[in-house]
Motif scaffolding. Structure first.
Motif, short mmCIF file in Angstrom:
data_model
loop_
_atom_site.label_atom_id
_atom_site.label_comp_id
_atom_site.label_asym_id
_atom_site.label_seq_id
_atom_site.Cartn_x
_atom_site.Cartn_y
_atom_site.Cartn_z
N UNK A 323 24.82 -12.98 -9.63
CA UNK A 323 26.48 -13.23 -10.23
C UNK A 323 27.29 -13.08 -8.86
N UNK A 324 28.42 -13.89 -8.77
CA UNK A 324 29.29 -13.83 -7.73
C UNK A 324 30.42 -12.98 -8.14
N UNK A 325 30.79 -12.02 -7.54
CA UNK A 325 32.12 -11.40 -8.44
C UNK A 325 33.64 -11.87 -7.72
N UNK A 326 33.58 -13.24 -7.13
CA UNK A 326 34.61 -13.80 -6.60
C UNK A 326 35.69 -12.90 -5.79
N UNK A 327 36.85 -12.80 -6.24
CA UNK A 327 37.76 -11.97 -5.32
C UNK A 327 37.98 -10.89 -6.16
N UNK A 328 37.20 -9.94 -6.40
CA UNK A 328 37.37 -8.54 -7.43
C UNK A 328 37.78 -7.52 -6.42
N UNK A 329 37.99 -6.52 -7.01
CA UNK A 329 38.29 -5.22 -6.19
C UNK A 329 37.30 -4.46 -6.47
N UNK A 330 36.04 -4.51 -5.72
CA UNK A 330 34.90 -3.92 -6.05
C UNK A 330 35.15 -2.24 -6.01
N UNK A 331 35.82 -1.90 -5.02
CA UNK A 331 36.03 -0.37 -4.97
C UNK A 331 36.52 0.29 -6.18
N UNK A 332 37.25 -0.47 -6.96
CA UNK A 332 37.53 0.10 -8.31
C UNK A 332 36.41 0.34 -9.13
N UNK A 333 35.36 -0.57 -8.98
CA UNK A 333 34.13 -0.42 -10.19
C UNK A 333 32.99 0.15 -9.58
N UNK A 334 32.56 -0.13 -8.51
CA UNK A 334 31.04 0.03 -7.76
C UNK A 334 30.99 1.19 -6.88
N UNK A 335 31.76 2.46 -7.02
CA UNK A 335 31.61 3.72 -6.34
C UNK A 335 32.59 3.47 -5.15
N UNK A 336 33.20 4.56 -4.76
CA UNK A 336 34.15 4.55 -3.77
C UNK A 336 33.73 4.38 -2.22
#
Length: 467
Positions: A323-336
């Motif tokens: 799965x491609x998370x596109x333009x997400x803000x990964x910092x908010x979801x997958x650990x700081x």
């Protein structure tokens, strides 16, 4: 004479600026955000790094008339003492030929857009220009605001809102590189349709459809990679519980990633956009409870995310399953510590990601907030069993089948509201790595390396002032 001329020009400039400000109703605001970091990464052969970085913003919001406004946001980011343009110019030297150290050259527009209300005489607002695009809590489109530079896009957004419904269409130009001599191009664009309805199950129901048209990864040929994301999200509050449930499916062309991921995909052809298909999913659920009548108003949240990865069924069927998370803000979801920011799944070797987290928050005293998050990461693909024999055999980074466990991360945060404009934050994170993590993770541009097996620590102290 010259002095009088300069004075006259200065007075005229001030009078003109005052007149324009009065006519256009211009307001100014800004932000100053320095941050001190200590980063000891997971590689056993590297030393900790200590550095300051800073964001500076100045905003001008011009309300020209009832239907027209312009927003301009200047931004400068940099690392203290660093003369590299990639991090901004903040060199501090003196004496001799280095006496003049003020050589800052990294100020530019972070955002610059025009808003037209009632566009074309319809109940539609148009936002045109460079802008931060945030959809549904930053899940697929976010501004990555934690990074000092943050994320903006050149886009046109049309929004219609009436009653409890909102409809939005976004055209996002990701890359423009047409050839002037051939028919080839390297353009990439996204078309986003989004709908939202409030008042459903104690909250908001939204749906999204994203069409990506991308030829930037196919060797400059005219072979365009067309692929799509469709999904829905429900967020609200029921029986005293805060909740969120969402699901997304991706289909269409896999493009060049199918030939570069070493995933053992049957029939894959380099730079052939449609030689492999996407067949990927993302599922997320969150349930939380805030004890509002208890001292400190503590809260606890259970969090589960699953991003599909590549397995033998995908490879045999000519599919790409990450799965491609596109333009997400990964910092908010997958650990700081940001070990899983690659939107294409490269940081887990394209084996997907499962994140089970427990998040807590408490306000011990007025003006102070403490948070503690524990993440437990693993691959979504069963790389220890027969589900991925073919894929693992094609993966040069894995010595053999591995356990799915990618490690655990603890994030601690303390926030103090210093005054109405300033927040002071402190954070500490620790990551417990595994052998699988060491072999598949290539965070921060580092090569996949068996030395990536050390525990990782990160500390920051930040002052954020907005005015």
């Amino acid at each position: 004479m010259k002095r009088n001329l300069f004075l006259a020009i200065a007075v005229a400039a001030v009078m003109l600026a005052t007149t324009v400000a009065q006519a256009a109703d211009v307001t100014f605001s800004g932000q100053f955000r320095p941050r001190f970091n200590i980063d000891e990464d997971h590689n056993t052969e590297t030393s900790p790094s200590e550095f300051f970085d800073t964001r500076v913003r100045l905003n001008a919001d011009a309300k020209i008339n009832a239907n027209t406004s312009v927003f301009l946001q200047f931004q400068s980011v940099g690392v203290w003492g660093n003369a590299g343009t990639a991090d901004g110019t903040r060199v501090s030297t003196g004496g001799g030929g280095n006496q003049a150290s003020d050589v800052v050259n990294d100020v530019g527009f972070h955002q610059a857009f025009l808003t037209l209300k009632n566009f074309g005489g319809q109940a539609v607002d148009a936002k045109i220009g460079r802008q931060e695009i945030v959809v549904d809590g930053h899940r697929l489109f976010g501004h990555t605001g934690w990074t000092q530079g943050a994320q903006t896009s050149d886009a046109i957004r049309l929004t219609h809102a009436a009653g409890n419904h909102t409809l939005n269409y976004t055209y996002l130009m990701a890359n423009e590189a047409d050839s002037t001599t051939t028919s080839a191009n390297s353009d990439a664009a996204a078309h986003v349709l989004y709908a939202q309805t409030q008042g459903v199950m104690g909250g908001t129901l939204s749906g999204i459809f994203v069409a990506m048209s991308d030829s930037s990864n196919n060797g400059g040929s005219a072979d365009t990679e067309d692929w799509y994301t469709i999904g829905a999200r429900q967020k609200g509050k029921l029986a005293g519980l805060d909740y969120r449930v969402e699901f997304y499916h991706q289909f269409g062309d896999a493009g060049v990633v199918g030939s570069t991921c070493a995933c053992g995909i049957t029939g894959i052809t380099t730079n052939n956009a449609d030689s492999a298909d996407r067949d990927a999913q993302m599922f997320g659920v969150r349930v939380g409870k805030t004890f509002a009548n208890t001292k400190g108003k503590p809260s606890i949240t259970l969090w589960y995310d699953q991003l599909s990865g590549q397995d033998d069924d995908d490879a045999a069927g000519g599919d790409f399953g990450q799965f491609n998370t596109l333009y997400d803000t990964g910092h908010k979801f997958y650990g700081f510590q940001d070990f899983y920011l690659a939107n294409d799944g490269a940081n887990t070797g394209y084996y997907g990601l499962v994140d089970f987290a427990i998040k807590t928050k408490i306000t011990p005293t007025e003006g102070w907030t403490a948070k503690a998050d524990l993440h437990m990461f693993s691959t979504q693909t069963d790389i220890s069993g027969s589900d991925a024999d073919t894929v693992v055999a094609a993966d040069a980074t894995l010595a053999a089948a591995q356990e799915e466990d990618l490690g655990q991360e603890l994030d601690l945060t303390l926030i103090h509201k210093y005054d109405a404009n300033t927040k002071i934050s402190f954070g500490y994170s620790h990551y417990w790595t595994t052998q699988t993590f060491a072999q598949v993770n290539a965070n921060s541009g580092a090569a996949v390396d068996v030395n990536n097996s050390d525990g990782s620590d990160w500390f920051y102290a930040q002052v954020d002032t907005k005015f």
